[in-house]
Scaffold this active site. Structure first.
Site, mmCIF file in Angstrom:
data_model
loop_
_atom_site.group_PDB
_atom_site.id
_atom_site.type_symbol
_atom_site.label_atom_id
_atom_site.label_comp_id
_atom_site.label_asym_id
_atom_site.label_seq_id
_atom_site.Cartn_x
_atom_site.Cartn_y
_atom_site.Cartn_z
ATOM 1 N N SER A 181 1.055 -1.163 0.057
ATOM 2 C CA SER A 181 -0.176 -0.025 -0.058
ATOM 3 C C SER A 181 0.895 1.077 -0.095
ATOM 4 O O SER A 181 2.085 1.220 0.430
ATOM 5 C CB SER A 181 -0.772 -0.035 1.078
ATOM 6 O OG SER A 181 -1.337 1.129 1.455
ATOM 7 N N TYR A 194 -2.461 0.037 10.850
ATOM 8 C CA TYR A 194 -2.349 -0.302 9.355
ATOM 9 C C TYR A 194 -0.919 -0.204 8.591
ATOM 10 O O TYR A 194 -0.305 -0.857 8.122
ATOM 11 C CB TYR A 194 -3.259 0.135 8.344
ATOM 12 C CG TYR A 194 -3.535 0.330 7.073
ATOM 13 C CD1 TYR A 194 -4.097 -1.253 6.668
ATOM 14 C CD2 TYR A 194 -3.215 0.916 6.290
ATOM 15 C CE1 TYR A 194 -3.997 -1.330 5.279
ATOM 16 C CE2 TYR A 194 -2.954 0.887 4.819
ATOM 17 C CZ TYR A 194 -3.578 -0.193 4.498
ATOM 18 O OH TYR A 194 -3.604 -0.585 2.977
#
Length: 315
Positions: A181, A194
């Site tokens: 990501s 995250y």
């Protein structure tokens, strides 16, 4: 005071960094616009796609099948995994099957490999796509949710690589794709857990590349790490971005187009893929900025949207 050879090498590396940044940008543009199409064929190979029951995982599974690859669709949601299998069967003449598995359990991953080998054959392509993006309460997430995110987003990569890499070593080829990501390149406020898992995936894959190069038997086993920004595959995340007015900060990408870019990059043995293309060079460049400047800039950018939508919770 004399400098050691290592210190001299480090100084030289620092001095040539601006040149390497320019080369990184040029390489990203070359990979996107100029590099030739399919360099290798994956027809007849068996791929494992975690989180293949929907979203990007489903799109990747479809894209692999389009290239003649047999696909093991792995997902904790078996019904959605079966839907992906049905779509593949309706469109492509490859073997595919759905598997319900907890990829955070090493023993279950070992069992999964045995079942896939019996059903389809030895898997030589691994796409670690499964991931958890957000918590039910972004301000005070439940510890159980936190641990689950760490297990799914990071630990599963370690177990699946350990198990399926043995298949690749046996046949002397393979490819491991990790869906990371842009959160693995830079910080996103209210997403510390995250981002930590994605930084972990980035480091894991970076180290894996070196390890594979150290082993002559693994020279034909390739890796690709993907750094996509926000995609249209998760309506919940899109809603949160809209509430915080962060939808103007991120370039929302189509899951189908990202899947296409991933498989094209894999076929060309690209090491890193940024979506958008300049995301990786951009994030690398701003790492050289003074920490106080970049932290203040990012905090100001994200805080303005939060104050408008979640002002009471921030007080």
């Amino acid at each position: 005071m004399s400098l050691s050879r290592i210190e001299i090498a480090k100084i030289i590396s620092i001095l040539i960094t601006p040149v390497m940044i320019v080369l990184s940008v040029l390489q990203s543009l070359y990979n996107k616009f100029l590099r030739s199409e399919n360099v290798k064929s994956i027809a007849g190979e068996i791929a494992v796609v975690t989180g293949g029951g929907g979203g990007l995982g489903r799109a990747i599974s479809m894209e692999l099948a389009k290239h003649g690859c047999h696909v093991a669709v792995v997902d904790i949601n078996y019904e959605e995994a079966q839907k992906t299998v049905q779509l593949i069967n309706e469109n492509y003449k490859v073997n595919t099957k759905a598997y319900k598995i907890d990829i955070t359990s090493y023993d279950e991953v070992v069992r999964l490999n045995k079942i896939i080998t019996d059903d389809l054959g030895k898997a030589t392509i691994l796409v670690n796509n499964a991931g958890i993006i957000a918590f039910s309460d972004i301000f005070k997430p439940d510890p159980i949710e936190i641990q689950r995110m760490i297990n799914v987003n990071l630990t599963s990569h370690i177990w699946t690589k350990r198990v399926f890499l043995e298949n690749m070593k046996e046949v002397g080829k393979g490819h491991i794709v990790a869906i990371c990501s842009t959160g693995g390149l830079g910080p996103f406020p209210l997403s510390s857990v995250y981002c930590s898992t994605k930084y972990g995936v980035r480091g894991f894959m970076r180290t894996l590349r070196v390890e594979l190069r150290m082993d002559e038997k693994c020279r034909d086993i390739k890796t690709t790490t993907v750094f996509p920004t926000v995609m249209d595959t998760n309506s919940g995340v899109l809603d949160d971005l809209n509430k915080c007015n962060w939808n103007t900060i991120f370039q929302i990408q189509s899951g189908v187009s990202v899947a296409y870019r991933i498989i094209q990059g894999m076929l060309r043995n690209e090491v890193n893929i940024g979506v958008p293309a300049l995301e990786i060079p951009y994030m690398k460049c701003i790492e050289f900025w003074p920490a106080e400047i970049i932290d203040r800039m990012m905090a100001k950018t994200f805080l303005s949207g939060l104050k408008n939508s979640l002002g009471k919770q921030l007080k």
